[in-house]
Each structure stands twice: as structure tokens, then as C-alpha cells.
Design a protein around this motif. Structure first.
Motif, PDB file in Angstrom:
ATOM      1  N   PHE A   1       0.817  -1.218   0.000  1.00  0.00           N
ATOM      2  CA  PHE A   1       0.000   0.000   0.000  1.00  0.00           C
ATOM      3  C   PHE A   1       0.851   1.269   0.000  1.00  0.00           C
ATOM      4  CE2 PHE A   1      -4.482  -1.191   0.400  1.00  0.00           C
ATOM      5  CZ  PHE A   1      -4.357  -2.565   0.537  1.00  0.00           C
ATOM      6  N   GLY A   2       2.156   1.118  -0.256  1.00  0.00           N
ATOM      7  CA  GLY A   2       2.991   2.305  -0.428  1.00  0.00           C
ATOM      8  C   GLY A   2       3.570   2.880   0.859  1.00  0.00           C
TER       9      GLY A   2
ATOM     10  N   THR B   1       8.515  14.506   2.187  1.00  0.00           N
ATOM     11  CA  THR B   1       7.494  14.828   1.201  1.00  0.00           C
ATOM     12  C   THR B   1       6.166  14.320   1.746  1.00  0.00           C
ATOM     13  OG1 THR B   1       9.188  14.218  -0.385  1.00  0.00           O
ATOM     14  CG2 THR B   1       7.017  14.718  -1.271  1.00  0.00           C
TER      15      THR B   1
ATOM     16  N   PRO C   1       1.929  13.701   1.406  1.00  0.00           N
ATOM     17  CA  PRO C   1       1.683  12.868   2.580  1.00  0.00           C
ATOM     18  C   PRO C   1       2.825  11.868   2.809  1.00  0.00           C
ATOM     19  CG  PRO C   1       0.158  12.305   0.801  1.00  0.00           C
ATOM     20  CD  PRO C   1       0.888  13.506   0.369  1.00  0.00           C
TER      21      PRO C   1
ATOM     22  N   LYS D   1       3.916   8.385   4.285  1.00  0.00           N
ATOM     23  CA  LYS D   1       3.376   7.082   4.684  1.00  0.00           C
ATOM     24  C   LYS D   1       4.512   6.237   5.234  1.00  0.00           C
ATOM     25  CE  LYS D   1       0.199   5.431   1.580  1.00  0.00           C
ATOM     26  NZ  LYS D   1      -0.345   5.043   0.241  1.00  0.00           N
TER      27      LYS D   1
ATOM     28  N   THR E   1      -2.412  14.491   5.227  1.00  0.00           N
ATOM     29  CA  THR E   1      -3.593  14.517   4.365  1.00  0.00           C
ATOM     30  C   THR E   1      -4.803  14.149   5.211  1.00  0.00           C
ATOM     31  OG1 THR E   1      -4.739  13.541   2.464  1.00  0.00           O
ATOM     32  CG2 THR E   1      -3.204  12.119   3.632  1.00  0.00           C
TER      33      THR E   1
ATOM     34  N   SER F   1      -7.533  13.043   3.525  1.00  0.00           N
ATOM     35  CA  SER F   1      -8.324  12.255   2.580  1.00  0.00           C
ATOM     36  C   SER F   1      -8.832  10.967   3.239  1.00  0.00           C
ATOM     37  CB  SER F   1      -7.458  11.890   1.373  1.00  0.00           C
ATOM     38  OG  SER F   1      -8.083  10.869   0.625  1.00  0.00           O
TER      39      SER F   1
ATOM     40  N   ILE G   1      -9.680   8.417   1.717  1.00  0.00           N
ATOM     41  CA  ILE G   1      -9.131   7.242   1.027  1.00  0.00           C
ATOM     42  C   ILE G   1      -8.233   6.487   2.000  1.00  0.00           C
ATOM     43  CG2 ILE G   1      -7.543   6.506  -0.788  1.00  0.00           C
ATOM     44  CD1 ILE G   1      -8.584   8.702  -2.552  1.00  0.00           C
ATOM     45  N   CYS G   2      -7.534   7.218   2.858  1.00  0.00           N
ATOM     46  CA  CYS G   2      -6.619   6.588   3.817  1.00  0.00           C
ATOM     47  C   CYS G   2      -7.375   5.707   4.805  1.00  0.00           C
ATOM     48  CB  CYS G   2      -5.819   7.643   4.567  1.00  0.00           C
ATOM     49  SG  CYS G   2      -4.931   8.751   3.465  1.00  0.00           S
TER      50      CYS G   2
ATOM     51  N   GLU H   1      -8.298   2.621   2.988  1.00  0.00           N
ATOM     52  CA  GLU H   1      -7.140   1.748   2.764  1.00  0.00           C
ATOM     53  C   GLU H   1      -6.727   1.025   4.044  1.00  0.00           C
ATOM     54  OE1 GLU H   1      -4.129   3.903   0.483  1.00  0.00           O
ATOM     55  OE2 GLU H   1      -5.113   3.044  -1.288  1.00  0.00           O
TER      56      GLU H   1
ATOM     57  N   ASN I   1      -4.128  11.776  -8.897  1.00  0.00           N
ATOM     58  CA  ASN I   1      -5.509  12.030  -8.505  1.00  0.00           C
ATOM     59  C   ASN I   1      -5.975  13.356  -9.133  1.00  0.00           C
ATOM     60  OD1 ASN I   1      -7.900  12.588  -7.060  1.00  0.00           O
ATOM     61  ND2 ASN I   1      -7.136  11.568  -5.217  1.00  0.00           N
TER      62      ASN I   1
ATOM     63  N   GLU J   1      -0.203   2.891  -5.135  1.00  0.00           N
ATOM     64  CA  GLU J   1      -0.949   3.841  -4.321  1.00  0.00           C
ATOM     65  C   GLU J   1      -1.527   4.926  -5.223  1.00  0.00           C
ATOM     66  OE1 GLU J   1       1.550   6.521  -1.752  1.00  0.00           O
ATOM     67  OE2 GLU J   1       3.214   5.308  -2.495  1.00  0.00           O
ATOM     68  N   ILE J   2      -2.528   5.633  -4.700  1.00  0.00           N
ATOM     69  CA  ILE J   2      -3.063   6.802  -5.390  1.00  0.00           C
ATOM     70  C   ILE J   2      -2.680   8.004  -4.536  1.00  0.00           C
ATOM     71  CG2 ILE J   2      -5.320   6.632  -4.198  1.00  0.00           C
ATOM     72  CD1 ILE J   2      -6.598   7.740  -6.790  1.00  0.00           C
ATOM     73  N   PHE J   3      -2.371   9.123  -5.166  1.00  0.00           N
ATOM     74  CA  PHE J   3      -2.154  10.325  -4.364  1.00  0.00           C
ATOM     75  C   PHE J   3      -3.498  10.639  -3.721  1.00  0.00           C
ATOM     76  CE2 PHE J   3      -1.255  14.655  -3.175  1.00  0.00           C
ATOM     77  CZ  PHE J   3       0.096  14.615  -2.859  1.00  0.00           C
ATOM     78  N   PRO J   4      -3.558  10.779  -2.390  1.00  0.00           N
ATOM     79  CA  PRO J   4      -4.879  10.764  -1.739  1.00  0.00           C
ATOM     80  C   PRO J   4      -5.741  11.995  -1.981  1.00  0.00           C
ATOM     81  CG  PRO J   4      -3.126  11.065  -0.121  1.00  0.00           C
ATOM     82  CD  PRO J   4      -2.461  10.787  -1.423  1.00  0.00           C
ATOM     83  N   GLU J   5      -5.167  13.045  -2.548  1.00  0.00           N
ATOM     84  CA  GLU J   5      -5.954  14.261  -2.799  1.00  0.00           C
ATOM     85  C   GLU J   5      -5.711  14.727  -4.231  1.00  0.00           C
ATOM     86  OE1 GLU J   5      -4.213  16.970  -0.061  1.00  0.00           O
ATOM     87  OE2 GLU J   5      -4.799  15.786   1.698  1.00  0.00           O
TER      88      GLU J   5
ATOM     89  N   TYR K   1       6.030  14.112  -5.512  1.00  0.00           N
ATOM     90  CA  TYR K   1       5.885  13.047  -4.510  1.00  0.00           C
ATOM     91  C   TYR K   1       6.410  11.720  -5.079  1.00  0.00           C
ATOM     92  CZ  TYR K   1       3.393   9.646  -1.515  1.00  0.00           C
ATOM     93  OH  TYR K   1       3.064   8.601  -0.692  1.00  0.00           O
TER      94      TYR K   1
END
Lengths: 456, 456
Positions: free
Chosen positions: A37-38, A119, A121, A123, A154, A156, A158-159, A162, B372, B396-400, B410
Motif C-alpha cells: 500500500f505504499g 514529502t 503525505p 506514509k 492529508t 483524505s 481514502i486513507c 485503505e 488524482n 498507491e493513489i495520491f490521496p488528494e 511526490y
């Protein structure tokens, strides 16, 4: 020096090969899901400055911090009155460092110290031991590992989705099927206190409702009364324990209940968005229950909260987490929102043992052992051993020509699946005797045949 | 609480993702070599009882032990005279535990505590941090990892040969080519003192000769003189610095030199047998030098000693070890011979950085990031993301839906090789835009094509 009978400190453990191999199976599974998941690895020092740790875990937490004595003449700067002032005061004079109590505070400290290089978000995952000077008991240790993944920078949702996906992937990869993920929001709990006329008493409400599983509805209500919640509020809270139906239906009920609370409705909207993201990901409420009685103790959560329990196993939650809006504020960096999840490796281990879920074959061990018959066979065998290893096969020779029984016992105890017996016949013909230790059968094969069979 | 500017204790380090990935590359390489040779993992607690640690590392070591303050009212049992007696004495009253100083003593303690359950020979590896209250300086830390493998319960010289093989495999797998393994025996050093008429003064001889690299031959001889070695002995020692030729020739010279010392000749025979085993394994003196000036400090070695140095890099030894006949004796278990090797991860890291040996591609990171663009694209993208992950691809997707530049930055910083750009054209056609971040080129591919390319 007198000979000692050695022991280890109470509440700590040695992990021998059997346990290590099983623990590594769990660690590797979790680590690989985090990576999938990065999330990237981070490690922080075992010792932190005490001013980083103190005051972050409440009074009880402060008492459970392990403090490390300053090195050298640590009493040098302590005045007689420091010593007379007792243990607690003196500790501040003779200890500058303490052992990590969790992974969250060191992570926040790391983010603040490195905010200009990171950088966002950001993770990160972190798998390291933590220490607590707690009274040891079954399942509670003074040194234990935490496995955390957090994303900061972030808000978002989405987190949040996930995190649910990661929980499902971890448990699915460990073959744990029967579990439930409870999902709630601190905002909903705040909203409830507002709606029932107990505004600002969210903390007390959480503490009481957190005990629902243990003490039941009546006693939770009694506790609320004894904490000064009026009968009016208690009456309004009662129906909350009986909200039923699907996740959608329960969300709809709560939306109605919270109609007058802006914060509460925001919490509901976030839960709805999280479920919508899960649907976009192709997950239809898998294992997830919206449960407004989930409170979780940690005061820094401000949004979604999670908890995972394995059904039919008498053990607490095996994983938990949530969103916090201001974790780094205490270190001078405001406005960094984040969300994280933590897996409890010791409990997951116990669950897997109880449900007999560890793979039957030893997961990491020597694949082939060569029996050591005598000096002549030994020389020949070393060449065979080198060739097996060159093929990437984990292999060893018993280092001495001990009794065969002893050598076979060694292979057996170590869970080695194949044993090679190389005597004079074998050296002459090149057909080596291979024993499959699980089936018990012996076959004669040349080296290529052996390599092929072991690799299969 | 006042906001703090956070810091970490002197001599300790955070390992952010960049460093962690590189360190894990080294750890995983070493771990996999250990496993390849049949060593199994062990972990012991970070804290040991102080009576386990004290007296095992000499006076200097005792001073470098980190002591952990007893929890609760630790002064409870301390009398006024304990406090007046000063730091050193008081510590024995207020600290029962200390942090692990190395992995060898805890291993010995483990073997003794578990002697009835273990199957010997017991081959274990252990990769854990240790702590020393040393003065921090370049390359010297207060918390650092050790990577040890030991086999105990056999005196077979196959184990010595396998240590040489493991060293070669570790450095070969790390792409470090230009290094040398020095091999000697404590028995030879003992033999030398016997032959030159300085019997029983092996310790002083080792301390002096250990400095040869740093201070040169003349000063070593001076030191021997000042330590009371007679001119007679010094004259006899001199030629030892000039023994030359191949390993075989040097062994032959030493056999002559040590003709009168039984112990010395036993050391020579063991070295010869070790070389013979290496030959049986198919290794012809690869990287190995018999070097009678190798002494190594640790007093518990009794047989072979090893040390590895990387050529043309100004750093001390990167690995070392040896055989000890009585490691567990201090804990009441005599007669357990063993041999071990330790890899210095921090120095190996520095060497690889200096020689630019870390793989160019980021070793562990997200393989695909999806940009995104907006809410509509986000929903579509989550389905794509789920499919990539289902194929085992880290994604992963950039969350925003931040600015494109921020999102690309990023991906860049994180070393992500592929970025997917999914806008309205892409959603309509199913042909997604994929950017190769290393080459800079963009292609349009359907999802299957993307999966294929990423996996290739």
C-alpha cells in the motif's frame, strides 16, 4: 567469579527458533501488506529524551516509562535536597533518557524534526519493540513489538478506506477468516454527547461506553449516572444500544439521532464517504461494522476509529487505530492530520496458535542435511554440500561423525525435510540415498535428481 | 504543556525510508546467507538482569553498560549510606536491569537456560541492536545493530571453514569484491609466547601485536619491551613480522618456528585442517590470508580467529569472530565449545556508500502511483488501484487532487518508477497514460498491458 544460575527479567521473553520462525511469518506478512500500500519503513532509537516522552501518555503512562540512568557519575549534579525529595524528583536529575513507550510519539517527533526534508503525505510503517514497566501478566509483557502504519499530511478518507483494506489483506494472508472490524468516529461520539445534553463530556462518555463488552448495558448506564450524567441524558442514550440493521440502516438511524449536531453529522458523512470509497475499491462492507459503541481509549483520536476482534477467541482486540488531527502539535507543528493502524503481534500469535493456523511445514529451516559417516564420506559430502548451496538450497552437514541416531534426531528436531546418507556405495555409484523425513521413505537419486526434488 | 523543540539522544539515530531500505538490503543479505548455512533465528530481550551482564566485558565494559532505573519507588530500600557511597554503589541498589551490550553474552545465557530443550550443535543467528554508553564519534554510536551467527556444541573445524564461506557469500552478494579475510589461531599466539620465552603473557602479546596496523613494527616491539618482554624474546619475535610467501609457505614456516610448542602446533594443525576443508568445499584460499599478526581483543577466544577488512577503504574491520571453548562456563555450563562471526552493519553500510555499491533502483518502494485528478477520476482510479494490487503490485493513489506538480514531485522523491495519469480520455477509452519516471517517456496502455509492463 561465582557461577550464576541465569534468568531473564520478569515480563521479558526469549524467542527461540520455533517461535521466531512463526513470529517472522506474521511480521513478514504485515510488512509486505504495508509495502503493498505504499508505506515505507522507519526506525527510531530505543531511547528517547525523557522530555519527548513525558506527559504524552497521561499520569499512568508516565509511571510506566522505563528510565535509563545517566552514565558516569550520575549523582554529580544532584544536591542533597534532590535526594531527600524522593524517587520521582531524583529521577529527573539522574535520568535524561527513557525507553520508547510506543511508536506513535517517536513518529510524531521524527516528523517534526524532519518536516523540511519529508514529502507529504508521508506514509511510514514501523515495527519495533516498546517497553512498559507494567505488572506482567498473561498476554502482557514489559517488552513487546508494535507494528504500526500511519499516513500524515492529508485528511483524505481514502486513507481510512485503505486501512480497512490493509486489515483485510493482513488477516486474509494469515488465513484468519472469522474476524470483525468495528468502525466508528470520535466526531459521532462528540455528537452524541451534544445531542443528549452532555456537551463537553465526551471523555467520560468514551470511558464508560468502552466497557460495554465487559460490563454490559446496565452497568455502563450506572457508570454514566455516577459520573454525573442526568437521567434525562441517560434516557436519551439508552436507545443507542439497540440500533440495528445493516450498516446503511444504522448510519441512517444515527443521522436522524444526530440531526442537531454539526460535528455528529460530519462524523456520519465521513463514515459514509469511507464506505463509498470501500465500494469504489470493490469491497462491499467486507468484515466491517459501523458500531457507535466503539470508543477506544486514546485521547488524541479526532476522526475515524477502528478496532479488530477475532470471533470465538477469548482475547481482546488484535488491531486498532484511528485519525488524529494534531499529533505533532505538542512538538510545535500544528495542522498535520494523520491516520494510523497498529497490529498486535503477540495477540495475533496467540490467536493463530489457538486456531492452529500456522503452516504445518516449518517455514524457515535447512532443506537438506547430509549425514556425516566418517572422514572419507565427509570430504565427498562437502563437495555435494557446496553444489546444493550453489543452487540456492539451504543445506548443512552434521559437523561430526556422531551416531546416526543422534544425527537423525537433530534433523528431526530442526524440521529438516530431506536427509542425505552418503556412504561408500553412494560415493562409488554417485546415486545418493535421500530420506524424506515427513514421509519416511528413502530413494536413490543422483545429485541433479536431488536438486530437482528439493526445489519442487 | 509548553511546545518543545524535539531532539534525539546523542549517539542515536533515526533511520528514515532511504536509509532503512539500504540497511534492509544488507540485513536481508546477511540473514539469507545465515539461513543458507542452516542457522536459525533467535531474539533475546533488550534488558538483561545486571548480574548477567556485569563482569563479562572487563572494567571498561562495565562502565559502558546502560542501567535501567527500577520502576516505582526505587529509593525505597536504599539506605542513607548507600546514597553517600556514591554513584557506583547506589546504582547497584536502584538498578536491577541493564541494556544488552552485545549478543554473545545473552546467547550464552540463553543456551544455559535452555540446555535441556536445545538440540546440539545449536546454530543460531541473531540480528538486534546493542547499547553502549560510549563517547559518540564518527562511526561510533550508542545504539547499533550486531549481526551474529554462532554454532555451539561442536569443535568440528567444518564450522570454521563455513564461516569463511559465509563471509565470502555475504560480500559477494553485496557486490563487495576487494576485501581480505585474515585467519589466525589463539593457540598459535600462545605458542609464540611459549617459544620466545614469554610463557603466560599471551594477553600482553595480543594487545601489543593488535596495534601493528596502526603503529608499525618498531613501536610494537617497543611496547613489548616496556611491558617487560626481554630483549631475547623481542629478538625472537622480530622475524615473525617478515614471514612471507603463500598461505602454505607461511604455515610451513610457522610449523618450524613453533616446533617446541605443543599448543602452537595444535593451532597450526587446526589452520591446516580448516584450509583442507575449504578445498573440499571447492574454495581455493579465496580471499583468505593466514596472518599470525592478527590477535583480536576479546579474551574469550581460544582457537581460530577471523577478521575481514575491505581494501582501499579507510575503515576498520567490517566483520570478525572466532572460536571459544568455554563461553557458557560463567553461567555454570562447562565444555560447550563454539565458533561465531559478527558482521558490522554500520561499517558495511559506509563501505557500500563510499564504493557506490547500493543498487541504483530504489529497492523497496511503490511500483505504481496513480495521479488524482478529480473526484470522478478518483472513483475510477480506485478500481484500477485494486486491480493492480490484486496482481501483487505495490501501488498507491495520491490521496488528494493536489496540483499535478506536487503529485509528480511526490512520486519522484519516493523513487516510484511508474505513474498513471487517468483523466476523462483515459476513462472513456480504457487506454491509460503511463509515465516511466526514469526514462521520462509516456505510453498509452490498457490495464493488462500496464500490469505486464510493471511486472516485467
Amino acid at each position: 567469579m561465582a557461577k550464576q544460575k541465569p534468568s531473564i527479567p520478569k515480563g521479558t521473553r526469549d524467542f527461540g527458533p520455533d517461535k521466531m520462525v512463526r513470529r517472522n511469518h506474521i511480521f513478514n506478512t504485515i510488512r509486505s501488506v504495508f509495502g503493498h500500500f505504499g508505506f515505507m519503513p522507519l526506525e527510531t532509537p530505543s531511547m528517547e529524551n525523557l522530555n519527548t516522552l513525558t506527559g504524552k501518555y497521561g499520569d499512568e503512562g508516565d509511571q510506566l516509562l522505563y528510565k535509563v540512568l545517566n552514565s558516569g557519575d550520575y549523582l554529580k549534579d544532584a544536591k542533597p535536597e534532590d535526594i531527600e525529595a524522593g524517587s520521582k524528583h531524583l529521577a529527573t536529575k539522574i535520568c535524561d533518557r527513557g525507553l520508547r513507550y510506543d511508536l506513535t510519539v517517536p513518529f510524531a517527533r521524527y516528523v517534526v524534526m524532519n518536516r523540511n526534508e519529508l514529502t507529504f503525505p508521508f506514509k511510514r510503517y514501523q515495527i519495533q519493540p516498546v517497553w512498559r514497566a507494567d505488572r506482567p501478566q498473561k498476554g502482557r509483557y514489559r517488552e513487546f513489538y508494535q507494528c504500526d502504519a500511519d499516513v500524515v499530511g492529508t485528511d483524505s478518507l481514502i486513507c481510512e478506506a485503505e486501512i480497512v483494506l490493509m486489515i483485510n489483506e493482513v488477516f486474509s494472508n494469515l488465513d484468519i477468516d472469522d474476524y470483525g472490524i468495528k468502525l466508528n468516529s470520535r466526531k459521532i461520539l462528540t455528537g452524541i454527547t451534544e445531542v443528549v445534553g452532555a456537551e463537553g463530556r465526551e471523555g467520560e462518555f468514551c470511558v464508560a461506553i468502552d466497557k460495554l463488552d465487559k460490563i454490559g448495558e446496565e452497568k455502563v448506564l450506572d457508570e454514566l449516572r455516577s459520573r454525573g450524567f442526568g437521567e434525562d441524558s441517560v434516557e436519551k442514550i439508552k436507545p443507542l444500544f439497540h440500533i440495528s440493521g445493516t450498516n446503511e440502516e444504522r448510519i441512517a438511524s444515527m443521522k436522524e439521532f444526530l440531526a442537531e449536531s454539526e460535528t455528529g453529522l460530519k462524523g456520519i458523512a465521513e463514515i459514509e464517504d469511507t464506505f463509498a470509497y470501500l465500494k469504489d475499491f470493490g469491497l462491499e462492507n467486507d468484515h466491517v461494522d459501523f458500531d457507535i459503541t466503539l470508543a477506544r481509549g486514546l485521547s488524541y483520536y479526532t476522526g475515524a476509529i477502528f478496532e479488530v476482534k477475532v470471533n470465538n477467541v477469548k482475547i481482546g482486540s488484535v488491531s486498532g487505530g484511528g485519525r488524529y488531527d494534531n499529533l505533532t502539535g505538542v512538538f510545535g507543528l500544528d495542522g498535520v492530520s494523520g491516520v494510523g493502524i497498529s497490529f498486535g503481534i503477540d495477540r495475533i500469535y496467540d490467536v493463530m496458535e489457538e486456531l492452529d493456523l500456522f503452516p504445518k511445514d516449518r517455514l524457515e529451516t535447512t532443506q537438506v542435511m547430509i549425514v556425516n559417516f566418517d572422514k572419507t564420506a565427509e570430504r565427498y559430502s562437502l563437495g555435494v554440500l557446496a553444489k546444493l548451496r550453489a543452487q540456492g538450497i539451504s543445506a548443512e552437514i552434521f559437523p561430526e561423525s556422531a551416531k546416526l541416531k543422534k544425527q537423525m534426531n537433530y534433523a528431526n528436531k530442526k524440521g529438516i525435510p530431506y536427509v542425505l546418507l552418503i556412504g561408500s556405495d553412494e560415493m562409488e555409484s554417485g546415486q545418493l540415498t535421500m530420506k524424506d523425513m515427513r514421509e519416511g521413505e528413502q530413494t536413490k537419486l543422483d545429485l541433479d535428481g536431488i536438486i530437482e526434488k528439493v526445489k519442487a
